[in-house]
Enzyme design. Structure first.
Site, PDB file in Angstrom:
ATOM      1  N   ALA A 211      16.171   6.711  49.419  1.00  0.00           N
ATOM      2  CA  ALA A 211      16.426   8.066  48.941  1.00  0.00           C
ATOM      3  C   ALA A 211      15.106   8.802  48.742  1.00  0.00           C
ATOM      4  O   ALA A 211      14.045   8.182  48.608  1.00  0.00           O
ATOM      5  CB  ALA A 211      17.218   8.010  47.632  1.00  0.00           C
ATOM      6  N   GLY A 215       9.345   6.291  47.235  1.00  0.00           N
ATOM      7  CA  GLY A 215       8.022   5.745  47.535  1.00  0.00           C
ATOM      8  C   GLY A 215       7.860   5.198  48.927  1.00  0.00           C
ATOM      9  O   GLY A 215       7.047   4.294  49.149  1.00  0.00           O
ATOM     10  N   LYS A 216       8.576   5.740  49.897  1.00  0.00           N
ATOM     11  CA  LYS A 216       8.488   5.225  51.274  1.00  0.00           C
ATOM     12  C   LYS A 216       7.105   5.473  51.865  1.00  0.00           C
ATOM     13  O   LYS A 216       6.477   4.563  52.413  1.00  0.00           O
ATOM     14  CB  LYS A 216       9.565   5.905  52.136  1.00  0.00           C
ATOM     15  CG  LYS A 216      10.987   5.669  51.648  1.00  0.00           C
ATOM     16  CD  LYS A 216      12.011   6.300  52.561  1.00  0.00           C
ATOM     17  CE  LYS A 216      11.933   7.810  52.553  1.00  0.00           C
ATOM     18  NZ  LYS A 216      12.268   8.388  51.243  1.00  0.00           N
ATOM     19  N   THR A 217       6.619   6.709  51.779  1.00  0.00           N
ATOM     20  CA  THR A 217       5.299   7.034  52.328  1.00  0.00           C
ATOM     21  C   THR A 217       4.201   6.286  51.582  1.00  0.00           C
ATOM     22  O   THR A 217       3.241   5.785  52.183  1.00  0.00           O
ATOM     23  CB  THR A 217       5.064   8.545  52.248  1.00  0.00           C
ATOM     24  OG1 THR A 217       6.118   9.228  52.919  1.00  0.00           O
ATOM     25  CG2 THR A 217       3.735   8.916  52.886  1.00  0.00           C
ATOM     26  N   HIS A 432      33.977  21.938  22.194  1.00  0.00           N
ATOM     27  CA  HIS A 432      34.058  21.348  23.535  1.00  0.00           C
ATOM     28  C   HIS A 432      33.203  20.091  23.621  1.00  0.00           C
ATOM     29  O   HIS A 432      33.679  19.029  24.061  1.00  0.00           O
ATOM     30  CB  HIS A 432      33.599  22.387  24.561  1.00  0.00           C
ATOM     31  CG  HIS A 432      33.678  21.916  25.978  1.00  0.00           C
ATOM     32  ND1 HIS A 432      34.678  22.294  26.834  1.00  0.00           N
ATOM     33  CD2 HIS A 432      32.870  21.087  26.700  1.00  0.00           C
ATOM     34  CE1 HIS A 432      34.499  21.723  28.011  1.00  0.00           C
ATOM     35  NE2 HIS A 432      33.391  20.997  27.959  1.00  0.00           N
ATOM     36  N   GLU A 433      31.945  20.190  23.207  1.00  0.00           N
ATOM     37  CA  GLU A 433      31.057  19.027  23.273  1.00  0.00           C
ATOM     38  C   GLU A 433      31.465  17.957  22.269  1.00  0.00           C
ATOM     39  O   GLU A 433      31.298  16.757  22.534  1.00  0.00           O
ATOM     40  CB  GLU A 433      29.608  19.460  23.037  1.00  0.00           C
ATOM     41  CG  GLU A 433      29.067  20.453  24.056  1.00  0.00           C
ATOM     42  CD  GLU A 433      29.139  19.933  25.481  1.00  0.00           C
ATOM     43  OE1 GLU A 433      29.141  18.691  25.668  1.00  0.00           O
ATOM     44  OE2 GLU A 433      29.225  20.753  26.403  1.00  0.00           O
ATOM     45  N   HIS A 436      34.061  15.804  23.959  1.00  0.00           N
ATOM     46  CA  HIS A 436      33.460  14.812  24.856  1.00  0.00           C
ATOM     47  C   HIS A 436      32.882  13.640  24.071  1.00  0.00           C
ATOM     48  O   HIS A 436      33.114  12.466  24.400  1.00  0.00           O
ATOM     49  CB  HIS A 436      32.336  15.460  25.670  1.00  0.00           C
ATOM     50  CG  HIS A 436      32.799  16.360  26.764  1.00  0.00           C
ATOM     51  ND1 HIS A 436      33.701  15.974  27.719  1.00  0.00           N
ATOM     52  CD2 HIS A 436      32.458  17.651  27.061  1.00  0.00           C
ATOM     53  CE1 HIS A 436      33.903  16.970  28.567  1.00  0.00           C
ATOM     54  NE2 HIS A 436      33.164  18.003  28.185  1.00  0.00           N
ATOM     55  N   ASP A 509      33.763  19.825  34.578  1.00  0.00           N
ATOM     56  CA  ASP A 509      34.463  18.614  34.141  1.00  0.00           C
ATOM     57  C   ASP A 509      35.696  18.362  34.990  1.00  0.00           C
ATOM     58  O   ASP A 509      35.963  17.224  35.403  1.00  0.00           O
ATOM     59  CB  ASP A 509      34.869  18.751  32.671  1.00  0.00           C
ATOM     60  CG  ASP A 509      33.669  18.925  31.759  1.00  0.00           C
ATOM     61  OD1 ASP A 509      32.589  18.410  32.108  1.00  0.00           O
ATOM     62  OD2 ASP A 509      33.811  19.569  30.704  1.00  0.00           O
TER      63      ASP A 509
END
EC number: 3.4.24.-
Length: 666
Positions: A211, A215-217, A432-433, A436, A509
């Site tokens: 992804a 750290g590919k390079t 609302h929170e 949750h 949501d």
């Protein structure tokens, strides 16, 4: 360098045109020849201006068209026909009174030398010589631009000679498996005779898949740094130009350069720009990119396995690469770099904090546990953001509060202090929170709640409930997914119970809950009514989250209707479960919402006390040594499929540009 070359042709043409215009300007408006006697009359009548007196000629202009009336008809007509300024010229004769006359009438005049054939010739030769010189310099500079025809087919990779990449395996952390696989490549580059003696062949090509930000390079540069060999670095997009055949020529030139410096490494970043599967376009037969890919395939077949040239490439979209590129004999070894786990994140953080000054309260283990799903680039950014935050406050060192702010900013965006909400909106967001958070605390398989906030952040988040997984998980049970459905619906149901009405804030949501229910029914076989058959999209997405790559449902219309009905059933059952819980724990819901309205943020410890109706101390300094995180059991990375439910956010309905979950990057 290439853009500078692109300017050269334009600059040359511009200079030439300016010089030519200046020459033509000096030749424009030719002077009309008049008799000296007529000139004397005009001078005496003060009808002349801007005289230029040379040893042999006098030139100037008439002050007005009416002054030409004193001239013969032919001269007057010639002057008028030439247009303004009305220029004239006459041969100078010996006239001692001329200067006195000009002075008496106030006529402006100046002296001048006679034109010579050398001056006239120079006025034309010099511009042409300048033009030729600039053009010659442009052609001789091998920059590969549009005007540099001789160098357009040359590859211009960045070359790091010997160990000058500045990176080795000590700078790489969190991907130990990938480093172990590449140790053989390093050993071959250091001592190729060791493998050639036994007849072994080193892989010609190594494809690094992962992804973005993993750290590919960096890993490819570390291989070159460890082996101490030249490192040719380029990108897939740099091979293709507007000219047919340029890409193939650059591929040949790149491999020729590498053969001359063997042993060495060729690294092609973003290989998908060059190596897409052939035949996908309407004009694929004449596609310049396909010709370039064909040449790359030929070159990879052409050099020997033990020649000392190793081709490394990186991509985050392996699913679109041409199969001929991936077969054994070309890219023999495929190395997958996954998102780091808890231990890997801690190792990565330890590398990035080497160059910053940390306070005594900084706990890298706690930071690693609070950043599930983060890749190396994300962690490097968090360290940098924490350093910037500490510098803004003039702190002597970076403490945990700076990292807290950096993590919150990475997950949910910058705090929007300028956004002013009405009291009614704050009450809605708080409940609302609270819904949750309360559901998350009451579900056995739900991830612990790290923080609940009603402070607006980022583009659209008006509030968020941040959950952090307790461990690395790669398989989720049905009971865990059902609990996650409950958490997602907690905010919406809380609004229904408290206000008897609903808001637009639950949009995100509901989207995520619907997607999760669809996966349970159509992909995971978790519905008794649908059975074990899967009807999900073909897995062509890979590491690239592009919607256009997904296929449609592979089922009949009647089955699709049954799937939709089953999704509705799962959501309705989750709604009923959440509704029962919130009605039974209405007091806890109101306590959490009230605390949020007063303090705006609730951490894990205070949330537990509010749910259990225990005394809650006033907000103060954070627990030393990360005790709160230890008591909550906060752990590591999110599970893989499906996407981790890292937070539930109340979102601004006016801002639909960002529907992604900001709390836990995927």
């Amino acid at each position: 360098m290439k853009s500078e070359t692109g300017y050269m042709g334009f600059v040359v043409v511009l200079v030439f045109m300016v010089l030519l215009a200046l020459q033509l300007a000096t030749l424009s408006a030719p002077a009309t020849q008049i008799a000296y006697s007529d000139f004397r009359k005009l001078a005496a009548a003060a009808q002349l201006d801007d005289l230029e007196v040379s040893p042999t000629r006098i030139t100037g202009v008439l002050r007005s068209a009416s002054a030409a009336a004193a001239l013969p008809a032919s001269d007057a007509e010639a002057i008028k026909r030439a247009g303004t300024p009305w220029r004239f010229s006459t041969k100078r004769v010996t006239d001692e009174r001329l200067i006195d006359t000009l002075a008496a009438t106030g006529t402006r005049y100046r002296g001048a030398d006679d034109d010579t054939w050398i001056g006239t010739l120079a006025s034309w030769i010099v511009p042409i010589a300048v033009f030729a010189l600039v053009w010659n310099l442009m052609l001789r500079r091998p920059r590969g631009g549009l005007q540099d025809w001789s160098g357009v087919g040359k590859s211009k990779p960045r070359v790091y000679v010997e160990a000058k990449t500045g990176i080795d395996f000590d700078d790489i952390a969190g991907i130990d498996e990938a480093k172990a696989e590449l140790q053989q490549i390093v050993a071959f580059l250091r001592a190729p005779a060791r493998y050639q003696r036994l007849g072994g062949k080193i892989p010609k090509g190594v494809l690094i898949v992962g992804a973005p930000g993993t750290g590919k390079t960096l890993l490819a540069k570390a291989v070159a740094g460890e082996a101490g060999v030249p490192f040719f670095s380029t990108s897939g997009s740099s091979f293709v130009e507007m000219f047919v055949g340029v890409g193939a020529a650059r591929v040949r030139d790149l491999f020729e350069q590498a053969q001359q410096k063997a042993p060495c490494i060729i690294f092609i970043d973003e290989l998908d720009a060059l190596g897409k599967v052939r035949g996908a376009g309407l004009a694929s037969g004449n596609d310049e990119r396909e010709q370039t890919l064909n040449q790359l395939l030929v070159e990879m077949d052409g050099f020997q396995a033990n020649s000392g040239v190793i081709l490394m490439a990186a991509t985050n979209r392996p699913e679109i690469l041409d199969p001929a590129l991936l077969r054994p004999g070309r890219f023999d070894r495929h190395i997958a770099i996954d998102r780091p786990d808890l231990t890997g994140r801690r190792q990565i953080l330890s590398v990035h904090v080497k160059h910053v000054k940390l306070g005594p309260d900084v706990d890298l283990g706690e930071l690693a546990s609070r950043t599930p799903g983060f890749v190396g680039a994300d962690l490097a950014n968090i360290v940098n953001e924490a350093a910037l935050h500490a510098a803004e406050l003039d702190k002597p060192a970076i403490d945990m509060s700076d990292f807290d702010e950096a993590i919150d900013r990475a997950m949910t965006g910058m705090e929007r202090k300028s956004r002013v909400m009405s009291e009614r909106e704050k009450i809605t967001i708080a409940h609302h929170e609270a819904g949750h958070a309360l559901i998350a605390q009451t579900r056995a398989h739900s991830d612990p709640v790290k923080k609940v906030s009603i402070i607006p952040r980022g583009i659209a988040a008006l509030g968020y409930t941040q959950q952090v997984p307790t461990e690395d998980r790669y398989v989720l049970r049905k009971s865990e997914l059902l609990d996650r459905l409950d958490v997602l619906l907690g905010g919406r149901v809380a609004e229904e119970i408290v206000f008897g009405d609903v808001s637009t804030g639950a949009e995100n949501d509901l989207e995520r809950a619907t997607e999760m229910a669809r996966h349970m029914v159509a992909r995971y076989g978790m519905s008794e009514r649908i059975g074990l058959a899967t009807f999900g999209d073909a897995d062509t997405q890979g590491l690239s989250p592009l919607v256009w790559q997904r296929g449609g449902e592979r089922c009949s219309e009647s089955t699709a209707t049954r799937i939709d009905d089953e999704i509705q059933r799962l959501l309705a059952e989750a709604h009923d479960r959440v509704s029962r819980t919130l009605k039974e724990r209405r007091g806890a819901l109101e306590r959490i919402a009230g605390y949020l309205l007063e303090h705006e943020v609730v951490d894990h410890d205070k949330l537990v006390r509010l749910v259990n109706d225990e005394p809650t101390p006033e907000p103060g300094a954070r627990d030393p040594g990360g005790d709160a995180a230890k008591r909550s059991g906060i752990g590591a990375a999110p599970a893989k499929p499906p996407a981790e439910v890292g937070s539930a956010e109340l979102r601004d309905p006016a801002r639909k540009a960002d529907n992604a979950d900001h709390s836990v990057p995927q």
